[in-house]
Design a protein around this motif. Structure first.
Motif, PDB file in Angstrom:
ATOM      1  N   ALA A  47       1.062  -1.514  -0.099  1.00 39.91           N
ATOM      2  CA  ALA A  47      -0.649  -0.291   0.085  1.00 39.91           C
ATOM      3  C   ALA A  47       0.822   1.850   0.096  1.00 39.91           C
ATOM      4  O   ALA A  47       0.727   2.215   0.070  1.00 39.91           O
ATOM      5  CB  ALA A  47      -0.738  -0.009   1.455  1.00 39.91           C
ATOM      6  N   VAL A  48       1.757   1.576   0.327  1.00 43.69           N
ATOM      7  CA  VAL A  48       2.227   2.204   1.027  1.00 43.69           C
ATOM      8  C   VAL A  48       3.738   2.772  -0.542  1.00 43.69           C
ATOM      9  O   VAL A  48       3.432   3.436  -0.828  1.00 43.69           O
ATOM     10  CB  VAL A  48       3.499   2.113   1.915  1.00 43.69           C
ATOM     11  CG1 VAL A  48       5.157   3.333   1.998  1.00 43.69           C
ATOM     12  CG2 VAL A  48       3.423   2.153   3.524  1.00 43.69           C
ATOM     13  N   ARG A  51       1.773   3.847  -4.137  1.00 48.41           N
ATOM     14  CA  ARG A  51       1.080   5.486  -3.824  1.00 48.41           C
ATOM     15  C   ARG A  51       2.016   6.082  -4.882  1.00 48.41           C
ATOM     16  O   ARG A  51       2.042   7.114  -5.556  1.00 48.41           O
ATOM     17  CB  ARG A  51       1.282   6.196  -2.639  1.00 48.41           C
ATOM     18  CG  ARG A  51       0.704   5.576  -1.075  1.00 48.41           C
ATOM     19  CD  ARG A  51      -0.145   6.328  -0.760  1.00 48.41           C
ATOM     20  NE  ARG A  51      -0.382   5.656   0.901  1.00 48.41           N
ATOM     21  CZ  ARG A  51       0.310   5.207   1.621  1.00 48.41           C
ATOM     22  NH1 ARG A  51       1.501   5.499   2.215  1.00 48.41           N
ATOM     23  NH2 ARG A  51      -0.706   4.674   2.750  1.00 48.41           N
ATOM     24  N   LYS A  52       3.347   5.354  -4.933  1.00 48.28           N
ATOM     25  CA  LYS A  52       4.255   6.329  -5.958  1.00 48.28           C
ATOM     26  C   LYS A  52       4.879   5.071  -6.821  1.00 48.28           C
ATOM     27  O   LYS A  52       5.032   5.912  -8.290  1.00 48.28           O
ATOM     28  CB  LYS A  52       5.718   6.057  -4.917  1.00 48.28           C
ATOM     29  CG  LYS A  52       5.661   6.387  -4.050  1.00 48.28           C
ATOM     30  CD  LYS A  52       5.802   8.378  -3.570  1.00 48.28           C
ATOM     31  CE  LYS A  52       5.875   8.663  -2.146  1.00 48.28           C
ATOM     32  NZ  LYS A  52       6.096  10.177  -2.553  1.00 48.28           N
ATOM     33  N   LYS A  54       2.643   2.112 -10.019  1.00 49.55           N
ATOM     34  CA  LYS A  54       2.203   1.243 -10.310  1.00 49.55           C
ATOM     35  C   LYS A  54       2.431  -0.225  -9.974  1.00 49.55           C
ATOM     36  O   LYS A  54       3.021  -0.676 -10.585  1.00 49.55           O
ATOM     37  CB  LYS A  54       1.533   1.852 -11.349  1.00 49.55           C
ATOM     38  CG  LYS A  54       0.164   0.748 -11.816  1.00 49.55           C
ATOM     39  CD  LYS A  54      -0.133   0.949 -13.852  1.00 49.55           C
ATOM     40  CE  LYS A  54      -1.161   1.192 -14.122  1.00 49.55           C
ATOM     41  NZ  LYS A  54      -1.645   0.808 -15.422  1.00 49.55           N
ATOM     42  N   GLN A 118       0.137   7.147  10.681  1.00 52.16           N
ATOM     43  CA  GLN A 118      -0.991   6.532   9.667  1.00 52.16           C
ATOM     44  C   GLN A 118      -1.295   4.930   9.953  1.00 52.16           C
ATOM     45  O   GLN A 118      -2.414   4.184   9.611  1.00 52.16           O
ATOM     46  CB  GLN A 118       0.138   5.404   7.873  1.00 52.16           C
ATOM     47  CG  GLN A 118       0.405   7.176   6.952  1.00 52.16           C
ATOM     48  CD  GLN A 118       1.630   6.495   6.198  1.00 52.16           C
ATOM     49  OE1 GLN A 118       0.737   5.382   5.344  1.00 52.16           O
ATOM     50  NE2 GLN A 118       2.463   7.103   5.416  1.00 52.16           N
ATOM     51  N   GLU A 280       8.443  15.411  -1.614  1.00 56.87           N
ATOM     52  CA  GLU A 280       7.995  14.378  -2.570  1.00 56.87           C
ATOM     53  C   GLU A 280       8.098  14.981  -3.616  1.00 56.87           C
ATOM     54  O   GLU A 280       7.974  14.068  -4.778  1.00 56.87           O
ATOM     55  CB  GLU A 280       6.789  14.613  -2.025  1.00 56.87           C
ATOM     56  CG  GLU A 280       5.911  13.919  -2.601  1.00 56.87           C
ATOM     57  CD  GLU A 280       5.045  12.854  -2.066  1.00 56.87           C
ATOM     58  OE1 GLU A 280       3.854  12.131  -2.462  1.00 56.87           O
ATOM     59  OE2 GLU A 280       4.549  13.578  -0.893  1.00 56.87           O
TER      60      GLU A 280
END
Length: 613
Positions: A47-48, A51-52, A54, A118, A280
């Motif tokens: 999941a982490v 986010r960056k 695919k 989180q 980021e």
């Protein structure tokens, strides 16, 4: 040896193994292993990473394009069961903590804190002293946050008209003003003080937060607001919390820019303006831009380049450089194109030298003279800014340009230039990086001051004798000339790639030690590209002054390590080398003549490089 990032290991020393430094910062506190495992359980790695990246699920693993290097076919995998990611292309590997650290530019404690939030976990209990320090920091942050909100409100009031006009003149629109929380401090000695005290904050807290000034002289003198009649730029920490301010005067007050003082929250040499937002964005862009001032950063953000940061009124510090390298391997220094900006670039370059590591350096965007990113963007010259960034100059070239400026028409001045470059080399701590800088500067010196072409060598023939070479006897050794043997190397054998020629040149010297004193100056100037052969070259130069009376076995006995092994191999290979002059039975005079010929061919082929260091 393998270590987890959460172990907090930075330097590892093992007997018999060279010390290695891992790019991991020591944590501010130790975290219980059970706490770290609970985070991993509650926050799925996929999941982490998702986010960056695919990700596509394949069996028990996920795959995707690696976020740490450019690739067209996926070589990056995530193994949820084992709790690690791995790239078969660039060998990136680690846990969820490593991934957050690398992609968001965080240190380990920050990554743990973010993932714990989180996961819905409370951070472990600290000692009473740590708890007290945390409470103090939270109180000071609350004061700074309240001040930032008040400054922003003042900008919207009638008193803030001057501030609004200033921002309009810099073409900073409402979105940028809101995003960067810009504000205005009115011309009043106590307006902020009275407002925040009325909200329940103590005067002492406001002093400790750097918002009020307490006069040092006299007793009982009242405190007053530090910032007055200035547009305000809130400075945030790595978590986006306001910890200090920068203020630009709208009047004649000095200094033009005023920063908060050093406080328990704020250390200007450790923070960068816009650090939180740029982290980021820098990962997405693959680099980070270092500008000179606040308005440069904001202007670039308005233009879509949100990966820009700025130092806080000082020259770039070691801590700031390390922070930049956590965001990107080659940050781009984008300073003003005037003399002061170039001087700042050189200072940054010198500051970086002791810290350089393989793959980590700086580049420099050279802007038009008298311009900075803000002025160019206000003039609608976005293309010029982009072109300067794309054509950013490497650190080594900036150092060369700064050092090799002036008149070097005399030998003494060239020697002075060489000494200046050697001083730069001495500042580079990492041995591999230092060696490559040596080669870079040697190439630059060779290009700037090329060696004169060697005249064509013609064999000397004694009167009445044909087919004789000049030989060793001409040098005063008293030996009579000997006939030149007919050496017929294959076409291209001596003029092929530099590798074979390097082996021929060194094999001849190992088999003919007496040749060393005759050619040592040339040997010292010509670089050897192969690392092992170059090691041999260095040891041969050390032996050269006493080599005249040595035979090949005696010479090799004085060599050590890799050089000894390479020399033994060259002796074994020399019996089958096409260039027969390398063999020990060849007369020294002929060996010297042919050695110089091979060297000349090496130079004419354009693959030589003089060693200046």
């Amino acid at each position: 040896f393998f270590f987890k990032a959460e172990d907090g290991i930075r330097d590892v020393a093992v007997t018999g193994v060279q010390t290695c430094a891992l790019p991991i910062s020591l944590p501010a506190m130790a975290f219980p292993e059970s706490f770290l495992e609970e985070i991993k359980t509650r926050v799925p790695l996929a999941a982490v990473v998702g986010r960056k990246v695919k990700l596509t699920k394949k069996g028990k693993e996920y795959s995707g394009l690696c976020p740490f290097h450019h690739e067209k076919s996926p070589s990056f995998t995530v193994n949820e069961d084992k709790g690690f990611y791995h790239c078969f292309g660039c060998q990136a590997h680690g846990s969820v903590f490593d991934f957050v650290m690398k992609t968001e530019g965080l240190q380990f404690p920050e990554a743990v804190e973010r993932l714990a939030a989180q996961a819905g976990l409370q951070m472990p209990e600290r000692s009473p002293q740590e708890a007290q320090q945390r409470d103090q920091r939270e109180t000071l942050i609350a004061a700074c946050e309240a001040a930032a909100a008040w400054f922003a409100d003042q900008l919207r009031q009638r008193a803030g008209e001057a501030g609004r006009k200033y921002f309009e003149s810099r073409k900073l629109g409402p979105q940028a003003i809101a995003q960067f929380r810009l504000g205005y401090a009115p011309e009043s000695r106590t307006a902020l003080k009275q407002t925040l005290i009325a909200r329940g904050m103590s005067e002492q807290v406001l002093v400790e937060a750097g918002l009020l000034i307490r006069p040092e002289e006299g007793e009982g003198r009242e405190t007053y607001d530090r910032f007055r009649n200035r547009v305000m730029f809130p400075i945030t920490d790595a978590r986006g919390r306001v910890v200090a301010f920068g203020g630009r005067t709208l009047g004649d007050a000095k200094p033009k820019y005023l920063n908060s003082p050093e406080t328990a929250l704020f250390h200007k040499g450790a923070l960068l303006y816009n650090l939180r937002n740029a982290r980021e964005a820098a990962h997405e862009a693959g680099t980070v831009l270092l500008c000179e001032g606040y308005t440069d950063v904001i202007a670039l953000a308005q233009a879509g380049m949100t990966h820009a940061v700025a130092p806080l009124g000082t020259a770039v510090t070691e801590q700031q450089l390390r922070e930049l390298w956590r965001m990107a391997p080659e940050p781009i220094v984008c300073l003003d194109g005037d003399a002061a900006g170039l001087a700042a670039a050189v200072r940054a370059a010198h500051r970086a030298l002791p810290l350089l590591q393989p793959g980590h350096s700086l580049r420099f965007a050279v802007l038009p003279a008298g311009e900075d990113p803000d002025s160019l963007l206000r003039a609608g010259r976005l293309a010029d800014v982009q072109a300067a960034i794309e054509a950013a100059t490497p650190l080594a070239d900036i150092l060369w340009r700064a050092t090799a400026t002036g008149d070097f028409s005399t030998p003494e001045r060239r020697a002075g230039l060489r000494e200046s470059l050697q001083e730069l080399l001495r500042q580079i701590a990492h041995p591999v990086v230092r060696e490559y800088y040596k080669r870079h500067f040697s190439e630059a010196l060779q290009k700037a001051f090329p060696a004169p072409a060697q005249p064509e060598r013609r064999p000397w023939t004694p009167p009445g004798q044909q087919g004789y070479s000049k030989g060793y006897g001409q040098r005063g050794g008293g030996r009579r000339p000997v006939p030149t043997p007919k050496l017929t190397p294959r076409a291209g054998a001596a003029v092929g790639s530099s590798g074979p020629r390097e082996r021929v040149l060194l094999a001849a010297l190992v088999n003919h030690p007496a040749l060393l004193p005759l050619v040592d100056e040339l040997l010292a100037q010509v670089a050897i590209r192969d690392g092992d052969l170059d090691t041999l070259r260095h040891q041969l130069l050390d032996i050269a002054p006493t080599a005249e009376n040595l035979d090949s076995a005696g010479l090799r006995a004085q060599l050590s390590g890799t050089a000894r092994q390479v020399a033994d191999r060259l002796v074994a290979e020399s019996t089958s080398m096409v260039d027969k002059f390398v063999r020990p039975e060849t007369d020294l005079a002929d060996a010297e003549a042919h050695w110089r010929d091979v060297l000349a061919q090496h130079m004419r082929a354009g693959e030589h490089e003089y060693r200046w260091f």
